[in-house]
Motif scaffolding. Structure first.
Motif, PDB file in Angstrom:
ATOM      1  N   ARG A 118       0.915  -1.098   0.065  1.00 11.93           N
ATOM      2  CA  ARG A 118      -0.065   0.199   0.107  1.00 11.93           C
ATOM      3  C   ARG A 118       1.100   1.225   0.042  1.00 11.93           C
ATOM      4  NH1 ARG A 118      -5.228   0.528   3.921  1.00 11.93           N
ATOM      5  NH2 ARG A 118      -5.159   3.015   3.191  1.00 11.93           N
ATOM      6  N   LEU A 119       0.647   2.131  -1.102  1.00 11.30           N
ATOM      7  CA  LEU A 119       1.691   3.037  -1.358  1.00 11.30           C
ATOM      8  C   LEU A 119       1.199   4.219  -0.171  1.00 11.30           C
ATOM      9  CD1 LEU A 119       3.724   4.662  -2.919  1.00 11.30           C
ATOM     10  CD2 LEU A 119       1.991   5.090  -4.766  1.00 11.30           C
ATOM     11  N   ASP A 120      -0.096   4.415   0.338  1.00 10.25           N
ATOM     12  CA  ASP A 120       0.087   5.551   1.169  1.00 10.25           C
ATOM     13  C   ASP A 120       0.533   5.000   2.645  1.00 10.25           C
ATOM     14  OD1 ASP A 120      -1.971   3.548   1.188  1.00 10.25           O
ATOM     15  OD2 ASP A 120      -3.437   4.810   2.362  1.00 10.25           O
ATOM     16  N   SER A 121       0.457   3.585   2.909  1.00  8.99           N
ATOM     17  CA  SER A 121       1.160   3.307   3.979  1.00  8.99           C
ATOM     18  C   SER A 121       2.694   3.453   3.909  1.00  8.99           C
ATOM     19  CB  SER A 121       0.944   1.824   4.501  1.00  8.99           C
ATOM     20  OG  SER A 121      -0.607   1.645   4.377  1.00  8.99           O
ATOM     21  N   LEU A 122       3.356   3.170   2.891  1.00  2.53           N
ATOM     22  CA  LEU A 122       4.760   3.216   2.931  1.00  2.53           C
ATOM     23  C   LEU A 122       5.293   4.786   2.898  1.00  2.53           C
ATOM     24  CD1 LEU A 122       5.969   1.038  -0.599  1.00  2.53           C
ATOM     25  CD2 LEU A 122       6.016   0.702   1.965  1.00  2.53           C
ATOM     26  N   LEU A 123       4.500   5.674   2.461  1.00  2.00           N
ATOM     27  CA  LEU A 123       4.787   7.028   2.774  1.00  2.00           C
ATOM     28  C   LEU A 123       4.399   7.562   4.209  1.00  2.00           C
ATOM     29  CD1 LEU A 123       3.080   8.463  -0.751  1.00  2.00           C
ATOM     30  CD2 LEU A 123       5.709   8.485   0.017  1.00  2.00           C
ATOM     31  N   ILE A 146       3.716  12.717  -5.092  1.00  4.13           N
ATOM     32  CA  ILE A 146       4.451  12.636  -3.734  1.00  4.13           C
ATOM     33  C   ILE A 146       5.618  11.349  -3.653  1.00  4.13           C
ATOM     34  CG2 ILE A 146       4.148  12.311  -1.314  1.00  4.13           C
ATOM     35  CD1 ILE A 146       1.159  13.415  -1.453  1.00  4.13           C
ATOM     36  N   PHE A 147       5.059  10.073  -4.529  1.00  3.86           N
ATOM     37  CA  PHE A 147       5.865   9.243  -4.429  1.00  3.86           C
ATOM     38  C   PHE A 147       7.165   9.432  -4.763  1.00  3.86           C
ATOM     39  CE2 PHE A 147       5.861   4.392  -6.086  1.00  3.86           C
ATOM     40  CZ  PHE A 147       6.847   3.886  -4.752  1.00  3.86           C
ATOM     41  N   SER A 148       7.216   9.758  -6.294  1.00  2.00           N
ATOM     42  CA  SER A 148       8.204  10.285  -6.880  1.00  2.00           C
ATOM     43  C   SER A 148       9.311  11.237  -6.216  1.00  2.00           C
ATOM     44  CB  SER A 148       7.947  10.441  -8.495  1.00  2.00           C
ATOM     45  OG  SER A 148       7.511  11.709  -8.470  1.00  2.00           O
ATOM     46  N   LYS A 194      13.611   7.774  -0.277  1.00  2.85           N
ATOM     47  CA  LYS A 194      13.438   7.383   1.411  1.00  2.85           C
ATOM     48  C   LYS A 194      12.755   6.194   1.385  1.00  2.85           C
ATOM     49  CE  LYS A 194      12.835  12.313   2.434  1.00  2.85           C
ATOM     50  NZ  LYS A 194      11.883  13.208   2.128  1.00  2.85           N
ATOM     51  N   ILE A 195      12.135   5.475   0.641  1.00  8.10           N
ATOM     52  CA  ILE A 195      11.243   4.198   0.681  1.00  8.10           C
ATOM     53  C   ILE A 195      11.956   2.963   0.276  1.00  8.10           C
ATOM     54  CG2 ILE A 195       9.201   3.462   0.144  1.00  8.10           C
ATOM     55  CD1 ILE A 195       8.163   6.268  -0.218  1.00  8.10           C
ATOM     56  N   LYS A 196      11.846   2.123   1.145  1.00  7.89           N
ATOM     57  CA  LYS A 196      12.492   0.839   0.754  1.00  7.89           C
ATOM     58  C   LYS A 196      11.327  -0.276   0.977  1.00  7.89           C
ATOM     59  CE  LYS A 196      17.233   1.369   2.387  1.00  7.89           C
ATOM     60  NZ  LYS A 196      17.794   1.589   3.508  1.00  7.89           N
ATOM     61  N   CYS A 197      11.336  -1.317   0.266  1.00 10.30           N
ATOM     62  CA  CYS A 197      10.617  -2.496   0.329  1.00 10.30           C
ATOM     63  C   CYS A 197      10.616  -2.994   1.696  1.00 10.30           C
ATOM     64  CB  CYS A 197      10.744  -3.379  -0.752  1.00 10.30           C
ATOM     65  SG  CYS A 197       9.809  -5.227  -0.780  1.00 10.30           S
ATOM     66  N   PRO A 198       9.511  -3.412   2.411  1.00 11.82           N
ATOM     67  CA  PRO A 198       9.757  -3.939   3.721  1.00 11.82           C
ATOM     68  C   PRO A 198      10.064  -5.266   3.840  1.00 11.82           C
ATOM     69  CG  PRO A 198       7.460  -3.334   3.354  1.00 11.82           C
ATOM     70  CD  PRO A 198       8.084  -2.768   2.248  1.00 11.82           C
ATOM     71  N   ASN A 199       9.818  -5.661   2.671  1.00 11.01           N
ATOM     72  CA  ASN A 199      10.351  -7.592   2.722  1.00 11.01           C
ATOM     73  C   ASN A 199      11.741  -7.347   2.073  1.00 11.01           C
ATOM     74  OD1 ASN A 199       7.752  -8.093   3.566  1.00 11.01           O
ATOM     75  ND2 ASN A 199       7.005  -7.767   1.390  1.00 11.01           N
ATOM     76  N   CYS A 200      12.557  -6.700   0.985  1.00 10.96           N
ATOM     77  CA  CYS A 200      13.560  -7.085   0.694  1.00 10.96           C
ATOM     78  C   CYS A 200      14.661  -5.864   0.629  1.00 10.96           C
ATOM     79  CB  CYS A 200      13.714  -7.710  -0.938  1.00 10.96           C
ATOM     80  SG  CYS A 200      13.012  -6.552  -2.104  1.00 10.96           S
ATOM     81  N   GLY A 201      14.157  -4.675   1.175  1.00 11.38           N
ATOM     82  CA  GLY A 201      14.851  -3.464   1.107  1.00 11.38           C
ATOM     83  C   GLY A 201      15.219  -2.760  -0.210  1.00 11.38           C
TER      84      GLY A 201
END
Ligand code: GAP
Length: 472
Positions: free
Chosen positions: A111-116, A135-137, A142-149
């Motif tokens: 979920r993109l809003d949760s990652l942000l 906002i994402f781009s 700053k944003i990493k995948c919580p599963n693999c980084g």
């Protein structure tokens, strides 16, 4: 985040606390992962024997407060399946979505809003695809995948949360004549509003309340039973004159806050959150948030939905859903004040609030669920002091037979008394009754209080009335 579980006792920290609650739920039969023998089924849970009792006690407390104790609210039990037109009229087919992104390395869908949000960047599911992608781009580094980084994501896309079914569809194509499992229970209330009006004596202002299952294709479902794909809602829709909406909205805010205090939840673990970015149907929206082990999160939503729902259903169905006010013969579309709570979230809030680890004298300790007696799955446990003395067992069974007519009780003759107390403490049983040799002679028993651990003698003849004062 750290949360003190009980004033005098051991402090257990956020994720450690959640782990302990999840483990207790499994070990003691409150909550099981769905289809566990097949390695589970993501974001779906089953309530076990004690969980089913606790969930039912929560639902009964809600029904009492929202229907039984009021003369202006009636109940309803509408079907999970409805005409697909309901979901077009409600706006769910077009607008009920969360922003989704995919990690290009491990292919996790997130979920993109949760990652942000986890990075302290404001975003929510009500934003358009363009708004959130911008906002994402801007914040990609700053944003990493919580599963693999990894830091390589697909562009955000709004993903519709409605769950489709092939009910009554024999074409073999689910997209052709889509039917949905309901995404919220309140739509069943709106489509029955006219039936209730025509078949009962309700007059505005009045409410319709129901408890039932809802289904959502949640993208990331974490945090145990906080966010699941199948869950139960307790929803009440209160129909009012437009000019009275503000007044009743405030009244319901007060009532719903007090409901949680009546369940025994500590007030310092509750707070209000006002929505600034409103969903399409809402004129005003607040959440009651609870301080879960993972922080303050929504427990219940309260919305002033204006005339959105009845106007939409009038338009799409061609039926006149206006209300004829008998006092002045004028017609209007009622405004709706909605209170919407989840059974699973209330369950988790109540458990988090009640969970307590205590150090006792010597090296002893105990885990105790300090649940309000009205919510406790088992109200009274009855023990014979010794398992191998038939006269004690028979007398204890006699006492158990008296008490079980009043409440959900448990008979336990396994292990020593200390172990039996610990077992009952862990599931939140407020009272234990022990039958000993004195009971045979004097007709009284030892009653032990879960929270104080104090014991007193009570005559068997007085036991029911004595406990009635303590267990609501
Ligand atoms: N009819 C309004 C409505 O459904 P919502 O904020 O989407 O509003 C209301 O949901 C409540 O339902 C939430 O406060 C929460 O307690 C519960 N809920 C919503 N989605 C849930 C989920 N995926 N898992 C568990 N409970 C959920």
């Amino acid at each position: 985040m750290s949360k003190k579980i009980n004033s005098k006792e051991v402090e257990v920290k956020g994720s450690e606390e959640l782990d302990k609650i999840v483990s207790l739920c499994k070990r003691r039969g409150f909550v099981f992962p769905s289809s566990e023998i097949y390695k589970g089924f993501s974001a779906v849970y089953d309530f076990g024997p004690y969980g089913m009792e606790l969930a039912n006690n929560i639902k009964n407390a809600w029904l009492k407060a929202m229907v039984q104790w009021r003369d202006d609210v009636v109940g309803l039990d509408s079907a999970i399946f409805m005409s697909p037109k309901v979901w077009e009229a409600s706006g769910h087919v077009k607008g009920f979505s969360d922003p989704l992104t995919e990690c290009k390395k491990c292919h996790s869908r997130l979920r993109l809003d949760s990652l942000l949000e986890e990075q302290g960047i404001f975003a929510d599911e009500k934003m358009t695809e363009d708004e959130i992608n911008k906002i994402f781009s801007e914040n990609k580094d700053k944003i990493k995948c919580p599963n693999c980084g990894a830091q390589d994501f697909s562009e955000g896309k709004n993903f519709n949360l409605l769950v489709k079914s092939n009910l009554g569809n024999f074409t073999g194509d689910m997209d052709k004549e889509s039917v949905y499992l309901r995404g919220e229970t309140c739509q069943g209330i709106y489509v029955n509003y006219k039936n209730v009006l025509d078949s009962t004596r309700v007059k505005i202002p009045f409410g319709i309340a129901q408890i039932g299952k809802a289904f959502r294709n949640e993208i990331t479902a974490r945090q145990f039973i906080f966010r699941t794909r199948e869950f139960e809602q307790m929803e009440m829709q209160y129909f009012v004159k437009p000019e009275d909406a503000k007044k009743y909205y405030q009244e319901w805010k007060d009532l719903r806050w007090n409901f949680y205090l009546d369940l025994g939840i500590k007030e310092e673990n509750l707070r209000w959150h006002q929505h600034e970015n409103l969903v399409f149907y809402a004129k005003e929206a607040y959440d009651i948030e609870y301080n879960f082990p993972f922080g303050f999160k929504e427990l219940e939503g309260l919305h002033n939905r204006g005339d959105y729902d009845l106007t939409q259903h009038s338009k799409h169905s061609g039926q006149d859903l206006s209300y004829l006010d008998p006092s002045d013969n004028k017609r209007f579309i009622p405004y709706i004040i909605e209170t919407s709570a989840g059974v699973g979230r209330t369950f988790l809030a109540v458990l988090s609030d009640a969970y307590c680890e205590e150090k006792l004298e010597g090296d002893d300790s105990r885990v105790v669920l300090k649940l309000s007696p009205k919510l406790a799955p088992i109200k009274v446990a009855v023990f014979p002091l010794l398992k191998n003395k038939p006269e004690l067992v028979a007398k204890a069974k006699e006492v158990f037979d008296i008490l079980k007519k009043e409440w959900r009780c448990e008979f336990d003759d396994n292990g020593n008394i200390g172990k039996r107390y610990r077992r009952q403490d862990e599931i939140g049983t407020p009272y234990c009754v022990t039958v000993d040799f004195d009971s045979l002679e004097k007709g009284d028993v030892t009653l032990r209080d879960r929270d104080t651990m104090k014991q007193e003698r009570v005559s068997i003849g007085d036991l029911v009335s004595f406990l009635k004062d303590k267990i609501c």
